[in-house]
Write a protein that holds these residues in place. Structure first.
Motif, PDB file in Angstrom:
ATOM      1  N   LYS A 122      -1.786 -44.719 -36.582  1.00 20.20           N
ATOM      2  CA  LYS A 122      -2.669 -44.384 -35.631  1.00 20.20           C
ATOM      3  C   LYS A 122      -2.178 -43.823 -34.454  1.00 20.20           C
ATOM      4  O   LYS A 122      -2.799 -43.107 -33.557  1.00 20.20           O
ATOM      5  N   LYS A 123      -0.920 -44.134 -33.881  1.00 17.21           N
ATOM      6  CA  LYS A 123      -0.125 -43.517 -32.707  1.00 17.21           C
ATOM      7  C   LYS A 123       0.144 -42.021 -33.160  1.00 17.21           C
ATOM      8  O   LYS A 123      -0.192 -41.243 -32.367  1.00 17.21           O
ATOM      9  N   ILE A 124       0.397 -41.565 -34.415  1.00 19.48           N
ATOM     10  CA  ILE A 124       0.474 -40.147 -34.550  1.00 19.48           C
ATOM     11  C   ILE A 124      -0.964 -39.440 -34.479  1.00 19.48           C
ATOM     12  O   ILE A 124      -1.059 -38.188 -33.991  1.00 19.48           O
ATOM     13  N   GLU A 125      -1.951 -40.029 -34.967  1.00 21.27           N
ATOM     14  CA  GLU A 125      -3.243 -39.607 -34.753  1.00 21.27           C
ATOM     15  C   GLU A 125      -3.575 -39.345 -33.266  1.00 21.27           C
ATOM     16  O   GLU A 125      -4.005 -38.230 -32.975  1.00 21.27           O
ATOM     17  N   ASP A 126      -3.339 -40.510 -32.627  1.00 22.88           N
ATOM     18  CA  ASP A 126      -3.849 -40.365 -30.860  1.00 22.88           C
ATOM     19  C   ASP A 126      -2.839 -39.494 -29.982  1.00 22.88           C
ATOM     20  O   ASP A 126      -3.388 -38.873 -29.388  1.00 22.88           O
ATOM     21  N   GLY A 127      -1.582 -39.706 -30.538  1.00 23.87           N
ATOM     22  CA  GLY A 127      -0.650 -39.032 -29.758  1.00 23.87           C
ATOM     23  C   GLY A 127      -0.339 -37.523 -30.089  1.00 23.87           C
ATOM     24  O   GLY A 127      -0.367 -36.725 -29.254  1.00 23.87           O
ATOM     25  N   LYS A 128      -0.419 -37.274 -31.181  1.00 26.38           N
ATOM     26  CA  LYS A 128       0.051 -35.983 -31.687  1.00 26.38           C
ATOM     27  C   LYS A 128      -1.177 -35.240 -32.272  1.00 26.38           C
ATOM     28  O   LYS A 128      -1.097 -33.895 -32.617  1.00 26.38           O
ATOM     29  N   GLY A 129      -2.251 -35.920 -32.672  1.00 21.12           N
ATOM     30  CA  GLY A 129      -3.320 -35.217 -33.056  1.00 21.12           C
ATOM     31  C   GLY A 129      -3.392 -34.673 -34.402  1.00 21.12           C
ATOM     32  O   GLY A 129      -3.804 -33.974 -35.006  1.00 21.12           O
ATOM     33  N   ILE A 130      -2.375 -35.632 -35.293  1.00 19.81           N
ATOM     34  CA  ILE A 130      -2.194 -35.368 -36.709  1.00 19.81           C
ATOM     35  C   ILE A 130      -2.595 -36.472 -37.364  1.00 19.81           C
ATOM     36  O   ILE A 130      -2.308 -37.497 -37.436  1.00 19.81           O
ATOM     37  N   ILE A 131      -3.590 -36.116 -38.393  1.00 21.33           N
ATOM     38  CA  ILE A 131      -4.099 -37.082 -39.363  1.00 21.33           C
ATOM     39  C   ILE A 131      -3.683 -36.862 -40.669  1.00 21.33           C
ATOM     40  O   ILE A 131      -3.435 -35.778 -41.259  1.00 21.33           O
ATOM     41  N   VAL A 132      -3.025 -37.899 -41.233  1.00 23.46           N
ATOM     42  CA  VAL A 132      -2.566 -37.936 -42.655  1.00 23.46           C
ATOM     43  C   VAL A 132      -3.236 -38.822 -43.713  1.00 23.46           C
ATOM     44  O   VAL A 132      -3.476 -40.185 -43.169  1.00 23.46           O
ATOM     45  N   ARG A 133      -3.732 -38.289 -44.584  1.00 26.57           N
ATOM     46  CA  ARG A 133      -4.383 -39.120 -45.920  1.00 26.57           C
ATOM     47  C   ARG A 133      -3.717 -38.803 -47.208  1.00 26.57           C
ATOM     48  O   ARG A 133      -3.354 -37.785 -47.419  1.00 26.57           O
ATOM     49  N   PHE A 134      -3.651 -39.950 -48.035  1.00 29.19           N
ATOM     50  CA  PHE A 134      -3.323 -39.818 -49.300  1.00 29.19           C
ATOM     51  C   PHE A 134      -4.700 -39.330 -50.064  1.00 29.19           C
ATOM     52  O   PHE A 134      -5.917 -39.921 -49.812  1.00 29.19           O
ATOM     53  N   VAL A 135      -4.653 -38.460 -50.908  1.00 29.78           N
ATOM     54  CA  VAL A 135      -5.866 -37.823 -51.611  1.00 29.78           C
ATOM     55  C   VAL A 135      -5.989 -38.136 -52.982  1.00 29.78           C
ATOM     56  O   VAL A 135      -4.928 -37.690 -53.743  1.00 29.78           O
ATOM     57  N   ILE A 136      -7.034 -38.777 -53.486  1.00 29.77           N
ATOM     58  CA  ILE A 136      -6.893 -39.172 -54.741  1.00 29.77           C
ATOM     59  C   ILE A 136      -8.460 -38.988 -55.278  1.00 29.77           C
ATOM     60  O   ILE A 136      -9.449 -39.433 -54.560  1.00 29.77           O
ATOM     61  N   GLY A 137      -8.765 -38.999 -56.464  1.00 27.72           N
ATOM     62  CA  GLY A 137      -9.983 -39.063 -57.144  1.00 27.72           C
ATOM     63  C   GLY A 137     -10.305 -40.395 -57.962  1.00 27.72           C
ATOM     64  O   GLY A 137      -9.952 -41.454 -57.405  1.00 27.72           O
ATOM     65  N   ARG A 138     -11.168 -40.572 -58.834  1.00 34.24           N
ATOM     66  CA  ARG A 138     -11.647 -41.637 -59.333  1.00 34.24           C
ATOM     67  C   ARG A 138     -11.228 -41.445 -60.959  1.00 34.24           C
ATOM     68  O   ARG A 138     -10.974 -40.486 -61.416  1.00 34.24           O
ATOM     69  N   SER A 139     -11.013 -42.727 -61.519  1.00 35.84           N
ATOM     70  CA  SER A 139     -10.755 -42.811 -62.969  1.00 35.84           C
ATOM     71  C   SER A 139     -11.995 -42.165 -63.892  1.00 35.84           C
ATOM     72  O   SER A 139     -12.923 -42.501 -63.564  1.00 35.84           O
ATOM     73  N   PRO A 140     -11.584 -41.843 -64.975  1.00 35.04           N
ATOM     74  CA  PRO A 140     -12.598 -41.257 -65.917  1.00 35.04           C
ATOM     75  C   PRO A 140     -13.310 -42.520 -66.337  1.00 35.04           C
ATOM     76  O   PRO A 140     -14.489 -42.462 -66.751  1.00 35.04           O
ATOM     77  N   ASN A 141     -12.853 -43.720 -66.359  1.00 33.58           N
ATOM     78  CA  ASN A 141     -13.364 -44.883 -66.765  1.00 33.58           C
ATOM     79  C   ASN A 141     -13.924 -45.744 -65.330  1.00 33.58           C
ATOM     80  O   ASN A 141     -13.407 -46.606 -64.968  1.00 33.58           O
TER      81      ASN A 141
END
Length: 342
Positions: A145-164
């Motif tokens: 949260k500090k990186i987002e508010d202080g540096k304006g850098i948003i980081v997220r892991f990106v993943i889809g859904r299972s075939p099942n």
């Protein structure tokens, strides 16, 4: 005592001096009405154009030209600015001409837009990689949260859904996300069957819809990023509205099926079997306009075997600034480098 003739002359001169002032006043009044009318007409025309473009494009699902796409982006940006100004004006009338939605910086007021949204493409069964990244450079909880508010850098892991859908793999990701709150889960992407190129495209599209940032970066989950170096580098490119930056290359196209970098559609790349200029896939950055271009055209943008080649192909024919930045070459960690592969 003044004579009758001299009094008459003074009265005549006074009357004459009032006539130019009256004409000036009338001219200023008519000019104000004319300018106000033109501004209102221009505003109405912009609103009509935006509505027509939205109707024609079917909310981004229809195939449209590059020129029309860039016009849509520009019109929507202007419409957002107009809406923001109207809101600020309404707030100013009630709050002494200082909007609470503005942030004070060095005595001035300006809106804060995130600098960059970083999407780390990950897979099922890669929890150790994600934990290593959280400890090394991404942070978690209050640190994230500090990186987002202080540096304006948003980081997220990106993943889809299972075939099942809804199986143990999906449940594991949902459980991890409840603990860390650092995932961008692509519900419209199936892990495994569509691969990295489709996931990269959907990341840029969803990120552009979710966050109005200056830049968007794609990173693999085996890459370490120097956040401060990234922020400093991107800050020097804010004047480039259509930026595509990374470790640029034009590698060989491999037609052998047993090769690691096999390209099933190798025959589309000419007799010399060489790719067009594109950024290396470990990490690359695009600007807001290009991310919105991907979002609008996500249903018609072609993907190839590799996400870096696919991304490069999306910008062919556009007025894009390609920036070859050695700091994005993740194969070695040198002084001032932004990323390093592990």
């Amino acid at each position: 005592m003044q004579s009758k003739g001299s009094s008459h002359r003074l009265s005549t001169m006074a009357n004459r001096s009032r006539i130019p002032a009256l004409f000036i006043s009338m001219f200023a009044t008519f000019a104000s009405i004319y300018v106000a009318g033109r501004l209102w007409q221009d505003a109405q025309n912009r609103v009509y154009l935006i509505k027509e473009l939205d109707r024609i494009t079917g909310q981004g699902q229809s195939a449209i030209s590059v020129d029309d796409t860039l016009k849509i982006i520009a019109c929507r940006e202007q419409h957002k600015k107009l809406d923001a100004l109207e809101m600020e004006l309404a707030a100013a009338k009630q709050e002494g001409f200082v909007s609470k939605g503005l942030i004070e910086t060095n005595g001035t007021y300006s809106k804060r837009r995130p600098l960059v949204v970083i999407g780390i493409l990950t897979k099922f069964g890669r929890r150790k990689n994600r934990d290593a990244i959280r400890k090394a450079w991404m942070g978690s909880g209050a640190a994230l949260k500090k990186i987002e508010d202080g540096k304006g850098i948003i980081v997220r892991f990106v993943i889809g859904r299972s075939p099942n859908r809804g199986d143990s793999q999906d449940k594991d990701i949902d459980r991890e996300n409840r603990l860390t709150n650092d995932f961008l889960i692509l519900d419209d992407h199936v892990e495994g069957s569509q691969g990295h190129p489709e996931k990269a495209k959907l990341f840029f599209a969803h990120a552009a819809d979710e966050w109005d940032a200056e830049f968007y970066a794609k990173v693999n989950d085996d890459v370490y990023v120097n956040i401060d170096a990234l922020g400093a580098t991107l800050a020097t490119h804010l004047d480039k509205p259509r930026l595509y930056m990374g470790c640029m290359k034009s590698g060989e196209v491999f037609s052998e099926q047993n090769h690691k970098w096999y390209e099933p559609e190798w025959w589309k790349f000419g007799d010399k079997k060489s790719y067009f200029r594109h950024a290396s896939g470990e990490m690359y950055v695009i600007s807001r306009a290009l991310a919105k271009f991907i979002s609008i055209n996500r249903s018609i943008l072609r993907t190839y075997a590799h996400d870096d080649v696919s991304a490069g192909s999306w910008f062919i024919g556009l007025d894009v600034k390609h920036v070859d930045e050695a700091k994005f070459c993740c194969s070695s960690w040198s002084t001032g480098a932004i990323c390093a592969g592990v």
